[in-house]
Design an enzyme around this catalytic site. Structure first.
Site, PDB file in Angstrom:
ATOM      1  N   GLU A  37       0.885  -1.162   0.000  1.00 16.61           N
ATOM      2  CA  GLU A  37       0.000   0.000   0.000  1.00 16.61           C
ATOM      3  C   GLU A  37       0.924   1.213   0.000  1.00 16.61           C
ATOM      4  O   GLU A  37       1.842   1.286   0.827  1.00 16.61           O
ATOM      5  CB  GLU A  37      -0.873   0.033   1.257  1.00 16.61           C
ATOM      6  CG  GLU A  37      -1.828   1.227   1.209  1.00 16.61           C
ATOM      7  CD  GLU A  37      -2.611   1.462   2.499  1.00 16.61           C
ATOM      8  OE1 GLU A  37      -2.234   0.888   3.544  1.00 16.61           O
ATOM      9  OE2 GLU A  37      -3.578   2.231   2.447  1.00 16.61           O
ATOM     10  N   ARG A 262       5.556 -12.762   9.779  1.00 15.32           N
ATOM     11  CA  ARG A 262       6.516 -11.677   9.598  1.00 15.32           C
ATOM     12  C   ARG A 262       7.510 -11.779  10.745  1.00 15.32           C
ATOM     13  O   ARG A 262       7.229 -12.367  11.786  1.00 15.32           O
ATOM     14  CB  ARG A 262       5.807 -10.325   9.576  1.00 15.32           C
ATOM     15  CG  ARG A 262       4.833 -10.073  10.716  1.00 15.32           C
ATOM     16  CD  ARG A 262       4.468  -8.598  10.885  1.00 15.32           C
ATOM     17  NE  ARG A 262       4.137  -7.923   9.649  1.00 15.32           N
ATOM     18  CZ  ARG A 262       3.030  -7.212   9.448  1.00 15.32           C
ATOM     19  NH1 ARG A 262       2.139  -7.097  10.414  1.00 15.32           N
ATOM     20  NH2 ARG A 262       2.810  -6.594   8.316  1.00 15.32           N
ATOM     21  N   LYS A 272       4.466   0.644  10.795  1.00 15.81           N
ATOM     22  CA  LYS A 272       4.337   1.837   9.973  1.00 15.81           C
ATOM     23  C   LYS A 272       4.037   3.049  10.840  1.00 15.81           C
ATOM     24  O   LYS A 272       4.579   4.127  10.621  1.00 15.81           O
ATOM     25  CB  LYS A 272       3.202   1.629   8.976  1.00 15.81           C
ATOM     26  CG  LYS A 272       3.670   1.721   7.536  1.00 15.81           C
ATOM     27  CD  LYS A 272       2.571   1.333   6.569  1.00 15.81           C
ATOM     28  CE  LYS A 272       3.184   0.550   5.424  1.00 15.81           C
ATOM     29  NZ  LYS A 272       2.197   0.192   4.386  1.00 15.81           N
TER      30      LYS A 272
END
Length: 567
Positions: A37, A262, A272
């Site tokens: 994104e 992850r 983020k």
RNA sequence: UGGGGCGUGGCCAAGUGGUAAGGCGACGGACUCUGGAUCCGUUAUUCGGUGGUUCGAAUCCAUCCGCCCCAGCCA
């Protein structure tokens, strides 16, 4: 014929793909994608996903797409699209002509939404966000059907069309999938497919007033692109039933979603939200600050794509949440840089050395090899003269046990140069050593003597009159705890920010060949570490970022509790 | 106390019923004109716990414990 090939064990994802290849599912084809994104910069965690997806496509002779998941215009920006493309490319990925955007599919997605309405699988809901939350139920209680759940197909079609036309304000209506409000999987409780957003999209401008949600857009985008294996992270495991539902209900080509864990990294944050906070509130100097775990930060720090890729490969893939050791990353850069980087001499914290028995005004140009690991790297000429700089830390008046370096009366070698011996340390009023008076052995030219005398210490140095002034930026971990989130209750990760993460040495002295650099050039500063020229460099005033130190067994030994010495 | 995942040495991670790979780190030592590099050793009698099945289990079954994710009109 591989005889003693190391058996490289595959990961569980490749095992699954192997099965699909054997069974002929997807026509024995492999096609992956990386779907960022564009709402932030890529970081080392993304590199793992890129490496996985691209690596699989390459290993199976398949294809790889870069696709921006740009379904939320309120968070996405062109700047991020540009940085992401640059970073993915830097990592060595070639998406050929397959650069896509989920927004490329908005028309098709909208048609499919209408199809779902027509087949009774979607409806327009007038509940606001608050009400929808009420109706959704909780983790342990089922939800309730929306009062708008049973509108007629005609009414739904009409309302959806008017949503699309921009007739209603943000948040007043949604298009929802009609699945099961009692599902134990909250994602299946009539998830929102479209929301009303009167926002300008970075690619489609003001064409749309409704935007698809991730769950509605992602699988269909995969389907359109003919993706075979849609690899994502663990938190989407709960979404897979919805991914499957959309594709099956629509009756279109159905890729396989596969989830992997992850990895976190010690001494850093990868969320983020936190990364953006560090940048926006100036805890660091931008997304490409060399202390950042972003791809652009690592690049500026001097990491190579090869090292980053090797790191990803060494960590492997699994479904277990884990925290990788930062030292593992450092080991990868050291290994790469050791092989490929030229050795140079730069004195970080200089102290002057005067060789009293060396002729005044004389300059010798010494041949020095650029890389003992790579003879093809050639040699260069280094000026040697009466006045030099050496590292202040390489002199100790009271040498501790095991000290190889300079101290009164002890002979040391100047790398590529001569053996010298210090007899006097000149001090200033504060008692600090400002100059070392030494003598040299003319017979030791090149670093060895006819009598084959051994010296234990070899120092790096630079000729005082020839040296160029340099700025050197030393970095330590941005956080001083392996897990920055390790804070007292109510605490904030920023309390673990390391105040010493950046040290600027403005008075370093570099060998003359380093005077003019553009930024990006990598070197090994002998005995110190690997450094990379920063774009801030100017002619005659190079600036270097320390990528990583060399391993320092002496420093380690000396800092041990039982081995601690004065100084 | 709903659903979905995961638990192998300090950190990653192979292993898929036949008796615990590898990497990083750590610790010794050799070598060395970078206390770098390189090399050579050492580092899990044990796989979250407990029962069970089996000649044999990290691998199968049961049960317990621990950790992660999900109640955005974010992705």
């Amino acid at each position: 014929m591989p005889t003693d090939e190391t058996v490289v064990s595959k990961d569980f994802i490749r095992d699954l793909i192997d099965e699909d290849m054997r069974s002929g599912r997807f026509g024995a084809r492999v096609h992956t994608r990386f779907p960022p994104e564009p709402n932030g910069y890529l970081h080392i965690g993304h590199a793992m996903s890129i490496n996985l997806n691209y690596g699989i496509a390459r290993d199976y002779g398949g294809k790889f797409n870069l696709r921006f998941d740009d379904t939320n215009p309120t968070k996405e920006e062109q700047e991020y699209v540009d940085s992401i493309m640059a970073d993915v490319r830097w990592l060595g990925v070639d998406w050929e002509d397959r650069l896509f955007f989920a927004s490329d599919y908005f028309d098709q997605l909208c048609e499919w939404a209408i199809q779902l309405i027509k087949t009774g699988n979607a409806y327009v809901c007038d509940l606001n966000a608050d009400e929808m939350r009420q109706y959704r139920g909780t983790l342990t209680e089922p939800g309730r059907d929306s009062p708008y759940r049973n509108r007629t197909i005609e009414e739904n079609l009409d309302l959806f069309e008017r949503m699309r036309q921009g007739e209603f304000p943000d948040g007043t209506r949604t298009l929802r999938a009609k699945i099961d409000m009692a599902s134990p999987n909250l994602n299946m409780r009539d998830p929102v497919m479209y929301r009303i957003l009167h926002a300008t999209h970075h690619r489609t401008g003001d064409k749309w007033h409704i935007y698809p949600m991730y769950d509605y857009a992602h699988g269909q985008s995969d389907s359109i692109e003919g993706i075979t294996h849609s690899i994502c992270t663990l938190e989407f495991e709960d979404h897979r039933p919805l991914y499957d539902w959309c594709l099956d209900t629509l009756g279109i080509y159905h890729p396989q979603q596969i989830e992997f864990a992850r990895k976190a990294l010690t001494y850093t944050v990868l969320s983020k939200r936190k990364l953006i906070e560090l940048v926006k509130n100036n805890y660091v100097n931008g997304w490409d600050d060399p202390r950042m775990p972003t791809i652009s930060g690592l690049r500026r720090r001097g990491y190579t794509p090869e090292a980053v890729r090797e790191f990803c490969a060494r960590l492997g893939v699994s479904k277990a949440n884990s925290i990788a050791d930062f030292q593992q990353l450092e080991a990868c850069v050291r290994e790469d840089l050791n092989k490929h980087t030229a050795r140079v001499m730069v004195v970080l914290k200089p102290v002057k050395v005067v060789i009293e028995n060396y002729p005044e005004g004389e300059v010798e140009w010494i041949d020095a090899d650029n890389n003992p690991e790579d003879p093809a790297a050639g040699t260069r000429k280094l000026p040697f003269s009466r006045e030099l700089y050496i590292e202040a830390d390489d002199y100790r008046e009271d040498a501790p046990k095991g000290w190889f370096r300079m101290s009164p009366g002890r002979e040391v070698r100047l790398k590529h140069g001569y053996f010298i011996k210090c007899h006097t340390a000149v001090k200033n009023a504060q008692g600090e050593v400002v100059e070392l008076r030494c003598t040299y052995d003319p017979a030791s030219a090149g670093g060895s003597t006819p009598d084959n005398r051994k010296v234990q210490g070899t120092l790096h140095w630079v000729s005082a009159t020839h040296a160029v002034d340099a700025e050197v930026r030393l970095y330590e971990q941005l956080f001083n705890k392996p897990n920055p989130d390790d804070v007292p209750p109510g605490g904030d990760y920023k309390a673990n920010l390391n105040p010493n993460s950046l040290t600027v040495l403005a008075g370093a002295k570099a060998e003359p060949g380093l005077a003019t650099l553009n930024g990006g050039e990598r070197f090994q500063f002998m005995r110190q570490g690997y450094f990379c020229a920063d774009p801030d460099s100017r002619p005659g005033k190079p600036v270097f970022n320390r990528t990583v130190t060399l391993k320092d067994t002496w420093g380690k030994a000396e800092n041990k509790p039982q081995g601690k010495k004065s100084g």
